[in-house]
Scaffold this motif. Sequence first.
Motif, PDB file in Angstrom:
ATOM      1  N   CYS A 146       0.848  -1.199   0.000  1.00 35.60           N
ATOM      2  CA  CYS A 146       0.000   0.000   0.000  1.00 35.60           C
ATOM      3  C   CYS A 146       0.880   1.245   0.000  1.00 35.60           C
ATOM      4  CB  CYS A 146      -0.891   0.012   1.237  1.00 35.60           C
ATOM      5  SG  CYS A 146      -1.836  -1.507   1.497  1.00 35.60           S
ATOM      6  N   TYR A 147       0.433   2.258  -0.720  1.00 34.88           N
ATOM      7  CA  TYR A 147       1.220   3.484  -0.844  1.00 34.88           C
ATOM      8  C   TYR A 147       0.314   4.695  -0.719  1.00 34.88           C
ATOM      9  CZ  TYR A 147       4.671   6.758  -2.737  1.00 34.88           C
ATOM     10  OH  TYR A 147       5.537   7.795  -2.920  1.00 34.88           O
ATOM     11  N   LEU A 148       0.690   5.599   0.171  1.00 39.12           N
ATOM     12  CA  LEU A 148       0.002   6.873   0.355  1.00 39.12           C
ATOM     13  C   LEU A 148       0.865   7.958  -0.270  1.00 39.12           C
ATOM     14  CD1 LEU A 148      -2.381   8.405   1.988  1.00 39.12           C
ATOM     15  CD2 LEU A 148      -0.539   8.919   3.584  1.00 39.12           C
ATOM     16  N   PRO A 149       0.498   8.493  -1.453  1.00 44.57           N
ATOM     17  CA  PRO A 149       1.345   9.493  -2.124  1.00 44.57           C
ATOM     18  C   PRO A 149       1.085  10.919  -1.635  1.00 44.57           C
ATOM     19  CG  PRO A 149      -0.466   8.891  -3.555  1.00 44.57           C
ATOM     20  CD  PRO A 149      -0.610   8.063  -2.304  1.00 44.57           C
ATOM     21  N   ALA A 150       1.170  11.120  -0.322  1.00 43.69           N
ATOM     22  CA  ALA A 150       0.991  12.446   0.263  1.00 43.69           C
ATOM     23  C   ALA A 150       2.280  13.250   0.088  1.00 43.69           C
ATOM     24  CB  ALA A 150       0.648  12.305   1.744  1.00 43.69           C
ATOM     25  N   GLU A 151       2.296  14.486   0.587  1.00 44.50           N
ATOM     26  CA  GLU A 151       3.529  15.278   0.505  1.00 44.50           C
ATOM     27  C   GLU A 151       4.659  14.551   1.222  1.00 44.50           C
ATOM     28  OE1 GLU A 151       3.227  19.415   1.492  1.00 44.50           O
ATOM     29  OE2 GLU A 151       1.469  19.662   0.210  1.00 44.50           O
ATOM     30  N   ASP A 152       4.324  13.853   2.284  1.00 45.38           N
ATOM     31  CA  ASP A 152       5.269  12.984   2.983  1.00 45.38           C
ATOM     32  C   ASP A 152       4.799  11.553   2.731  1.00 45.38           C
ATOM     33  OD1 ASP A 152       7.220  11.997   4.634  1.00 45.38           O
ATOM     34  OD2 ASP A 152       6.174  12.496   6.491  1.00 45.38           O
ATOM     35  N   PRO A 153       5.183  10.946   1.601  1.00 45.00           N
ATOM     36  CA  PRO A 153       4.634   9.651   1.195  1.00 45.00           C
ATOM     37  C   PRO A 153       5.027   8.527   2.152  1.00 45.00           C
ATOM     38  CG  PRO A 153       6.390  10.320  -0.288  1.00 45.00           C
ATOM     39  CD  PRO A 153       6.184  11.440   0.666  1.00 45.00           C
ATOM     40  N   LEU A 154       4.203   7.482   2.144  1.00 48.66           N
ATOM     41  CA  LEU A 154       4.452   6.362   3.033  1.00 48.66           C
ATOM     42  C   LEU A 154       4.047   5.064   2.351  1.00 48.66           C
ATOM     43  CD1 LEU A 154       5.380   5.610   5.910  1.00 48.66           C
ATOM     44  CD2 LEU A 154       3.004   5.824   6.614  1.00 48.66           C
ATOM     45  N   PHE A 155       4.937   4.076   2.419  1.00 48.20           N
ATOM     46  CA  PHE A 155       4.697   2.732   1.905  1.00 48.20           C
ATOM     47  C   PHE A 155       4.523   1.812   3.107  1.00 48.20           C
ATOM     48  CE2 PHE A 155       6.352  -1.487   0.895  1.00 48.20           C
ATOM     49  CZ  PHE A 155       5.617  -1.818  -0.237  1.00 48.20           C
ATOM     50  N   VAL A 156       3.431   1.042   3.124  1.00 51.41           N
ATOM     51  CA  VAL A 156       3.211   0.081   4.198  1.00 51.41           C
ATOM     52  C   VAL A 156       2.731  -1.232   3.587  1.00 51.41           C
ATOM     53  CG1 VAL A 156       2.677   1.800   5.977  1.00 51.41           C
ATOM     54  CG2 VAL A 156       0.833   0.828   4.629  1.00 51.41           C
ATOM     55  N   VAL A 157       2.986  -2.307   4.303  1.00 52.32           N
ATOM     56  CA  VAL A 157       2.481  -3.621   3.908  1.00 52.32           C
ATOM     57  C   VAL A 157       1.468  -4.042   4.959  1.00 52.32           C
ATOM     58  CG1 VAL A 157       3.064  -6.031   3.487  1.00 52.32           C
ATOM     59  CG2 VAL A 157       4.629  -4.217   2.749  1.00 52.32           C
ATOM     60  N   VAL A 158       0.294  -4.440   4.484  1.00 50.18           N
ATOM     61  CA  VAL A 158      -0.782  -4.845   5.380  1.00 50.18           C
ATOM     62  C   VAL A 158      -1.165  -6.277   5.051  1.00 50.18           C
ATOM     63  CG1 VAL A 158      -3.166  -4.387   6.043  1.00 50.18           C
ATOM     64  CG2 VAL A 158      -1.628  -2.481   5.595  1.00 50.18           C
ATOM     65  N   GLU A 159      -1.261  -7.100   6.084  1.00 47.68           N
ATOM     66  CA  GLU A 159      -1.659  -8.487   5.888  1.00 47.68           C
ATOM     67  C   GLU A 159      -3.062  -8.681   6.460  1.00 47.68           C
ATOM     68  OE1 GLU A 159       0.134 -12.981   6.333  1.00 47.68           O
ATOM     69  OE2 GLU A 159       1.190 -11.311   7.253  1.00 47.68           O
ATOM     70  N   ILE A 160      -3.926  -9.324   5.668  1.00 47.56           N
ATOM     71  CA  ILE A 160      -5.312  -9.563   6.073  1.00 47.56           C
ATOM     72  C   ILE A 160      -5.820 -10.802   5.343  1.00 47.56           C
ATOM     73  CG2 ILE A 160      -6.344  -8.075   4.303  1.00 47.56           C
ATOM     74  CD1 ILE A 160      -8.235  -7.055   6.608  1.00 47.56           C
ATOM     75  N   LEU A 197      -0.914   3.008   9.048  1.00 41.91           N
ATOM     76  CA  LEU A 197      -0.440   4.364   8.775  1.00 41.91           C
ATOM     77  C   LEU A 197      -0.247   5.145  10.071  1.00 41.91           C
ATOM     78  CD1 LEU A 197      -2.624   5.399   5.705  1.00 41.91           C
ATOM     79  CD2 LEU A 197      -0.189   4.858   5.699  1.00 41.91           C
ATOM     80  N   ASN A 198      -1.172   4.997  10.983  1.00 43.05           N
ATOM     81  CA  ASN A 198      -1.100   5.748  12.237  1.00 43.05           C
ATOM     82  C   ASN A 198      -0.143   5.140  13.246  1.00 43.05           C
ATOM     83  OD1 ASN A 198      -2.874   8.086  11.948  1.00 43.05           O
ATOM     84  ND2 ASN A 198      -4.409   6.549  11.494  1.00 43.05           N
ATOM     85  N   SER A 199       0.366   3.957  12.991  1.00 42.79           N
ATOM     86  CA  SER A 199       1.338   3.355  13.898  1.00 42.79           C
ATOM     87  C   SER A 199       2.752   3.846  13.616  1.00 42.79           C
ATOM     88  CB  SER A 199       1.302   1.830  13.791  1.00 42.79           C
ATOM     89  OG  SER A 199       1.855   1.409  12.568  1.00 42.79           O
ATOM     90  N   GLU A 200       2.922   4.559  12.557  1.00 40.35           N
ATOM     91  CA  GLU A 200       4.246   5.051  12.165  1.00 40.35           C
ATOM     92  C   GLU A 200       4.569   6.397  12.815  1.00 40.35           C
ATOM     93  OE1 GLU A 200       6.465   3.516  10.066  1.00 40.35           O
ATOM     94  OE2 GLU A 200       5.132   1.794  10.058  1.00 40.35           O
ATOM     95  N   SER A 201       4.017   6.659  14.005  1.00 40.94           N
ATOM     96  CA  SER A 201       4.189   7.914  14.759  1.00 40.94           C
ATOM     97  C   SER A 201       3.728   9.137  13.964  1.00 40.94           C
ATOM     98  CB  SER A 201       5.641   8.096  15.230  1.00 40.94           C
ATOM     99  OG  SER A 201       6.498   8.438  14.155  1.00 40.94           O
TER     100      SER A 201
END
Length: 131
Positions: free
Chosen positions: A5-19, A36-40
């Motif tokens: 998963c990728y959030l292309p915000a001004e401060d982008p973030l790549f996370v992997v989610v397992e479900i 996303l919110n666990s990344e401080s």
Amino acid sequence: MKFACYLPAEDPLFVVVEIGSDAWVAELLMAIYEELNSESRRYRDDLRIFKTDVPIKPTEDLHSRALQWLRRQPANSHLEDTTKLASFFPNGSHPSGDRLDIIVADAEVLELVEDLDDPEGPYKRKVKKDI
């Protein structure tokens, strides 16, 4: 299933989610929000998620490619909360791991997409933040 998963915000973030593959889209959305919110960092809860196949590499221009993809997204790419993941991903996530499965967007990201054609877009965003 693991989703890139990728959030292309001004401060982008790549996370992997397992479900689990029998989960609902709403459950995936909640898992992404929590990751996303666990990344401080604190993200709003107005997230939308889109099924994509944007290549992860080269990472140097992933942000701009993800925004361009959102700008031209296929009509059926938005994942509705009330649908099972298996209907969007009948064969699971991308097995090779070289592509994004999900692009995450909030109001800020959608504003970045709108500003792609506006050369004054970054300036307007800066002014709005400074107010």
